[in-house]
Write a protein that holds these residues in place. Structure first.
Motif, short mmCIF file in Angstrom:
data_model
loop_
_atom_site.label_atom_id
_atom_site.label_comp_id
_atom_site.label_asym_id
_atom_site.label_seq_id
_atom_site.Cartn_x
_atom_site.Cartn_y
_atom_site.Cartn_z
N LEU A 227 0.85 -1.19 0.00
CA LEU A 227 0.00 0.00 0.00
C LEU A 227 0.89 1.25 0.00
CD1 LEU A 227 -2.66 -1.29 2.59
CD2 LEU A 227 -2.63 -1.60 0.12
N ALA A 228 0.57 2.25 0.81
CA ALA A 228 1.36 3.49 0.81
C ALA A 228 2.76 3.29 1.39
CB ALA A 228 0.63 4.58 1.58
N ASN A 229 3.00 2.18 2.06
CA ASN A 229 4.33 1.94 2.62
C ASN A 229 5.39 1.70 1.53
OD1 ASN A 229 3.68 2.23 5.31
ND2 ASN A 229 3.12 0.08 5.55
N ILE A 230 4.94 1.56 0.29
CA ILE A 230 5.92 1.39 -0.79
C ILE A 230 6.86 2.59 -0.84
CG2 ILE A 230 4.43 2.42 -2.56
CD1 ILE A 230 5.59 0.45 -4.57
N PHE A 231 6.35 3.79 -0.52
CA PHE A 231 7.21 4.99 -0.56
C PHE A 231 8.27 4.93 0.53
CE2 PHE A 231 2.93 6.24 -2.04
CZ PHE A 231 3.24 6.39 -3.40
N ARG A 232 7.90 4.43 1.71
CA ARG A 232 8.88 4.26 2.80
C ARG A 232 9.89 3.17 2.43
NH1 ARG A 232 6.70 0.84 7.49
NH2 ARG A 232 7.08 -0.65 5.81
N ALA A 261 9.05 13.82 1.96
CA ALA A 261 8.05 14.02 0.89
C ALA A 261 8.25 15.32 0.12
CB ALA A 261 6.65 13.98 1.49
N VAL A 262 9.10 16.25 0.58
CA VAL A 262 9.31 17.50 -0.16
C VAL A 262 10.74 17.60 -0.70
CG1 VAL A 262 7.53 18.74 1.12
CG2 VAL A 262 9.87 18.76 1.98
N GLN A 263 11.52 16.54 -0.62
CA GLN A 263 12.91 16.58 -1.09
C GLN A 263 12.98 16.24 -2.59
OE1 GLN A 263 15.19 17.71 1.09
NE2 GLN A 263 13.43 17.81 2.48
N GLN A 264 14.00 16.78 -3.25
CA GLN A 264 14.19 16.51 -4.67
C GLN A 264 14.38 15.02 -4.92
OE1 GLN A 264 13.93 18.51 -7.37
NE2 GLN A 264 14.24 16.63 -8.56
N GLU A 265 15.08 14.34 -4.01
CA GLU A 265 15.30 12.89 -4.18
C GLU A 265 13.96 12.13 -4.18
OE1 GLU A 265 16.78 14.80 -2.02
OE2 GLU A 265 18.96 14.47 -2.01
N HIS A 266 13.02 12.63 -3.39
CA HIS A 266 11.69 12.01 -3.36
C HIS A 266 10.99 12.23 -4.71
CE1 HIS A 266 7.90 10.56 -1.71
NE2 HIS A 266 7.31 11.64 -2.18
N LYS A 267 11.12 13.43 -5.23
CA LYS A 267 10.51 13.70 -6.54
C LYS A 267 11.15 12.79 -7.60
CE LYS A 267 9.60 17.25 -9.99
NZ LYS A 267 10.11 18.49 -10.60
N ASP A 268 12.47 12.60 -7.52
CA ASP A 268 13.16 11.71 -8.45
C ASP A 268 12.58 10.28 -8.36
OD1 ASP A 268 14.75 13.85 -9.11
OD2 ASP A 268 16.45 13.20 -7.87
N LYS A 479 -0.86 12.02 5.53
CA LYS A 479 -2.00 11.74 4.66
C LYS A 479 -1.92 12.60 3.40
CE LYS A 479 -7.05 11.59 4.53
NZ LYS A 479 -8.30 11.90 5.27
N SER A 480 -1.60 13.88 3.57
CA SER A 480 -1.48 14.78 2.42
C SER A 480 -0.38 14.31 1.48
CB SER A 480 -1.16 16.21 2.89
OG SER A 480 -2.22 16.72 3.65
N ALA A 481 0.75 13.89 2.06
CA ALA A 481 1.88 13.43 1.24
C ALA A 481 1.51 12.17 0.46
CB ALA A 481 3.08 13.18 2.13
N GLU A 482 0.85 11.24 1.12
CA GLU A 482 0.49 9.99 0.44
C GLU A 482 -0.52 10.23 -0.67
OE1 GLU A 482 1.29 7.09 4.31
OE2 GLU A 482 -0.75 7.46 3.62
N ALA A 504 4.37 23.98 -1.38
CA ALA A 504 3.90 25.21 -0.73
C ALA A 504 2.76 24.91 0.23
CB ALA A 504 3.46 26.21 -1.79
N GLN A 505 1.86 24.04 -0.21
CA GLN A 505 0.69 23.72 0.62
C GLN A 505 1.08 22.98 1.89
OE1 GLN A 505 -0.80 20.12 0.35
NE2 GLN A 505 -1.78 20.71 2.28
N ILE A 506 2.00 22.03 1.78
CA ILE A 506 2.34 21.22 2.94
C ILE A 506 3.20 22.02 3.93
CG2 ILE A 506 4.49 20.14 2.12
CD1 ILE A 506 3.34 17.48 3.18
N ARG A 507 3.95 22.99 3.41
CA ARG A 507 4.70 23.86 4.33
C ARG A 507 3.74 24.70 5.16
NH1 ARG A 507 9.04 24.74 -0.23
NH2 ARG A 507 10.67 23.31 0.53
#
Length: 529
Positions: A227-232, A261-268, A479-482, A504-507
């Motif tokens: 489930l969402a733990n795939i990101f972790r 969730a807001v790092q460039q590596e995460h976006k990569d 929740k917002s990040a997932e 911007a929203q999560i900050r």
């Protein structure tokens, strides 16, 4: 929100009153006959404790989760503990599914068992400050195994697991984890059939999935049940991982805590997942699959690569060997630019606590015995010559269990009251739990030999106020990040503009405030060295 706070305060006051009332509960002595001393080291290395632990027979209560049907006085461990220590242990067990609900009721009633496990660290500290459970460090002079392991050899334990005053209310577990327990896996039989080599980096991982897709066009080569733990789970390969605090993680490069969730590596990482999804290399149900549907895909040539626990390497084969004797799921190299997996801690916290009452010292001494090499062997291997003999491979053999198809720790729990979660405090690595199959050993060797582990992040000690604020912020932020992660991958219209809007929203929602709390706690941690 105000109503919730008032209710919480009322519950806390009720709890404190109940606990203080319960603290006067009496000692349960099983009799008055004096116990004879035992020969030195009759039961192995006790770490400095003298057996028996009490002068006269004593009974204590020990609450923990278990599916075993009966952990009464007929069980080997119960009998052996009484014989060795003079303490009759009355295990009070509830199924893991109902344990937390039962624990809440018992804590609220104030009728705490002598020893229990399972409260959240913040809850345990709160009860400790109310004198419901004891500060274990205050009894260290009577507890040679605790003192040696957690105040001398691992002195960080007090400042990580304790409260602001340096009091620790939890009894840790030492050396439980195996080095490698999870990771990427692939169908080696299919890869061999197609002439595909196991990947050694992320690009080769992608190319391998493409080749599998070409050979099996109706398949989705990568499937997931996380489930969402795939990101972790994937985050360790991108240098953003943390097992317990994710998406918060500690960046060793500059010594600060950040929000993954807001790092460039995460976006990569999201971009890479999006590419897999768009090219039908990633199962479109990767965020919703159940264990059953995932199992079907991984065992019927619908999917060939996944991420899971190493026990699955043999479990899947055992499930379908009659239909497909060539099935060969193997542990694979990590994916992501770091090429690393998570590091599992040597010291774990299951919140094993001791109530403050007239049995306190007896309970603490019992836990200290369970932490000794002698107690470790009893709880996770057994009694030599009684229920086990040493096999030629150096692991125990259980003669009376020889007709069972599989002897694992659940069988030992049910048959002997060994391996009880919350009562094994220092697992012996000669136990069958650490006897790896050929496939599991391959997983250990692949990672350990090349030291492919991400550094273990510090375990921070938050104040009550910080804990409350973290609880307020963490759930909504995650929740917002997932939700964003899912939309970014699944929605072709999501790209750079949506990424910037999300940051911007999560900050605004408090992510910087959350990280300030972590970094202030890290500052205290560093200053206490």
């Amino acid at each position: 929100m105000k109503l919730k706070k008032r209710i919480s305060m009322l519950l806390a006051i009720t709890l404190l009153t109940s606990i203080l009332a319960a603290c006067s509960s009496g000692t349960d002595k099983g009799g008055s006959a004096a116990l004879p001393p035992q020969e030195h080291r009759q039961y192995g290395d006790t770490g400095g404790l003298t057996l028996p632990l009490v002068d006269e027979p004593t009974t204590i209560t020990y609450m923990l989760p278990s599916n075993a049907k009966d952990l009464g006085p007929s069980k080997l461990v119960v009998q052996e503990l009484e014989k060795r220590t003079g303490i009759k242990v009355n295990f009070q067990t509830y199924s893991p599914q109902t344990y937390q609900d039962k624990l809440k009721v018992i804590v609220a009633s104030g009728k705490l068992p002598d020893i229990f496990t399972g409260l959240k660290p913040a809850e345990l500290k709160k009860i400790g400050k109310q004198n419901g459970v004891v500060a274990i460090n205050e009894y260290a002079d009577q507890l040679p195994n605790f003192k040696k392991l957690y105040m001398e050899e691992n002195d960080w334990v007090i400042k990580s697991f304790g409260d602001e005053a340096g009091n620790v209310y939890t009894w840790p577990i030492y050396n439980l984890n195996r080095k490698v327990n999870h990771g990427f896996m692939y169908r080696k039989d299919i890869f061999d059939e197609l002439g595909i080599k196991e990947w050694t980096n992320t690009d080769e991982f992608y190319e391998a999935l493409k080749k599998v897709k070409e050979a099996y066009p109706d398949s989705y080569p990568y499937a997931s049940k996380s489930l969402a733990n795939i990101f972790r789970d994937w985050a360790f390969g991108w240098g953003l991982g943390n097992t317990d605090q994710y998406p918060a993680y500690y960046d060793e490069k500059d010594g600060t805590w950040k929000y993954a969730a807001v790092q460039q590596e995460h976006k990569d990482m999201l971009n890479f997942m999006k590419k897999l999804y768009n090219e039908k290399l990633l199962d479109p149900e990767f965020l919703t699959d159940t264990q059953d549907s995932w199992t079907t895909k991984m065992t019927t040539d619908q999917s060939f690569v996944t991420f899971d626990w190493i026990g699955r390497l043999d479990l899947f084969y055992n499930q379908i060997q009659e239909q497909n004797p060539d099935y060969d799921l193997r542990y694979a190299n990590p994916v992501g630019p770091t090429g690393n997996i998570r590091t599992l801690p040597e010291v774990s916290d299951f919140s094993v606590a001791v109530a403050k009452n007239k049995n306190t010292e007896t309970s603490l001494k019992l836990l200290d015995y369970l932490t000794s090499p002698s107690g470790s062997e009893l709880m996770t291997i057994g009694v030599e010559g009684v229920n086990f003999e040493w096999g030629e491979d150096g692991y125990p053999v259980y003669p009376e269990l020889k007709d069972l198809p599989l002897v694992d720790i659940t069988v030992l729990e049910d048959r002997y009251a060994m391996w009880l979660e919350g009562a094994y405090l220092r697992p012996d690595h000669r136990s069958i739990y650490y006897r790896f199959s050929e496939k599991e050993q391959e997983a250990q060797d692949k990672i350990v030999n090349e030291d492919r582990f991400e550094p273990l992040d510090p375990i921070l000690n938050f104040t009550d106020e910080e804990t409350s604020k973290i609880a307020e912020l963490q759930t909504s932020l995650q929740k917002s990040a997932e939700e964003f992660n899912a939309k970014y991958i699944l929605d072709a219209g999501y790209g750079d503009a949506e990424w910037e809007d999300f940051k911007a929203q999560i900050r605004k929602s408090g992510v910087e405030e959350l990280m300030t709390i972590y970094n202030e706690a890290q500052k205290r941690y560093d200053e206490s060295k």
